[in-house]
Design an enzyme around this catalytic site. Structure first.
Site, short mmCIF file in Angstrom:
data_model
loop_
_atom_site.label_atom_id
_atom_site.label_comp_id
_atom_site.label_asym_id
_atom_site.label_seq_id
_atom_site.Cartn_x
_atom_site.Cartn_y
_atom_site.Cartn_z
N ASN A 28 49.39 37.56 67.99
CA ASN A 28 48.45 36.80 68.77
C ASN A 28 48.13 37.36 69.94
O ASN A 28 49.19 38.06 70.62
CB ASN A 28 49.20 35.21 68.90
CG ASN A 28 48.02 34.42 69.49
OD1 ASN A 28 46.94 34.33 69.50
ND2 ASN A 28 48.81 33.58 70.58
N HIS A 67 47.53 35.94 73.94
CA HIS A 67 47.51 34.83 74.62
C HIS A 67 47.19 34.93 76.20
O HIS A 67 47.79 35.93 76.68
CB HIS A 67 49.25 34.30 74.65
CG HIS A 67 49.13 33.19 75.46
ND1 HIS A 67 48.87 31.83 75.01
CD2 HIS A 67 49.80 32.76 76.60
CE1 HIS A 67 49.08 30.86 75.88
NE2 HIS A 67 49.65 31.44 76.89
N SER A 88 49.17 38.46 77.00
CA SER A 88 50.30 39.22 76.29
C SER A 88 49.73 39.28 74.84
O SER A 88 49.21 38.16 74.34
CB SER A 88 51.58 38.15 76.18
OG SER A 88 52.04 37.99 77.60
N ASP A 119 53.94 30.35 70.87
CA ASP A 119 53.62 31.34 71.89
C ASP A 119 55.12 31.85 72.33
O ASP A 119 55.15 32.26 73.58
CB ASP A 119 52.94 30.81 73.24
CG ASP A 119 51.53 30.37 72.97
OD1 ASP A 119 50.96 30.95 72.16
OD2 ASP A 119 50.92 29.48 73.52
#
Ligand code: GAR
Length: 215
Positions: free
Chosen positions: A109, A111, A138, A147
């Site tokens: 992912n 973020h 990140s 997260d």
């Protein structure tokens, strides 16, 4: 060796998705896009994918009703398109731990904060309110806790006087577009892995994909 097939999950605009799609056009790229999946049928990013000739799948989370139903539908679509890796790019649904476990070490992912600071939403506003002098993005493996998965690379920008959430977001976004394709490529090349909850790297280049932006 063939290119790794990547499924991209989106919810909206799709600019990070577009940067991953663009990078895949290069002959040297180690991945190809298997499909783009959105939980919002009206996501702008779905149109971008279709125009690029990529399989675009709308799975309406409202119609599907539960998180379990959405995740099962996403998983089926990923398998149907023979995805081997998953890249979340502005995908704004919380996933079930069952689904996450199926893609452990293979799902990443991006973020918009320097994790572990500012998990969740409204990251730019919260960074400004906290008074941090640097901010950024990140790329991390997705783990069951939101997260909180192993960090792979980060992009750092300075916070400037007069910044608001929009100007700060506009400074972070180009860094996102730079860092995410580079990380996905290295992951597809097998140079980044996940071991005991930490990212591991086969070489210094893979370990050094973080970016200190000058602006
Ligand atoms: C990006 O800034 C991405 O980092 C963020 O949403 C934006 C999506 O823009 N993702 C998250 O907040 C994930 N929790 P995009 O659709 O243009 O890529």
């Amino acid at each position: 060796m063939g290119r790794k097939r990547v499924g991209i999950l989106i919810s909206g605009r799709g600019s990070n998705m577009a940067s991953l799609v663009d990078a895949a056009k290069q002959e040297t790229c180690a991945y190809e896009i298997a499909c783009v999946i959105s939980n919002r049928p009206d996501a702008q990013g779905l149109q971008i994918a279709e125009t690029a000739g990529i399989a675009a799948v709308a799975l309406d989370h409202k119609a599907l009703g539960t998180r379990e139903a959405l995740d099962a539908a996403i998983h089926d679509a990923l398998l149907a398109h023979e995805a081997e890796l998953v890249a979340c790019a502005g995908f704004m649904r919380i996933m079930t731990s069952d689904f996450i476990a199926k893609w452990d070490g293979r799902m990443i992912n991006i973020h918009p904060s320097l994790l572990p600071l500012f998990k969740g939403v409204n990251t730019h506003e919260r960074a400004l309110r906290a008074g941090v002098r640097v901010h950024g993005c990140s790329v991390h493996f997705i783990s069951a806790e939101l997260d909180a998965g192993a960090i792979i690379a980060q992009g750092v920008v300075k916070v400037m006087p007069g910044d608001d959430a929009d100007t700060l977001a506009a400074r972070v976004l180009p860094v996102e577009h730079r860092i995410y394709p580079a990380v996905l490529n290295a992951l597809a090349e097998g140079r980044i892995g996940l071991e005991n909850g930490r990212a591991v790297f086969s070489d210094n280049d893979a370990a050094g994909l973080s970016v200190l932006a000058s602006g």
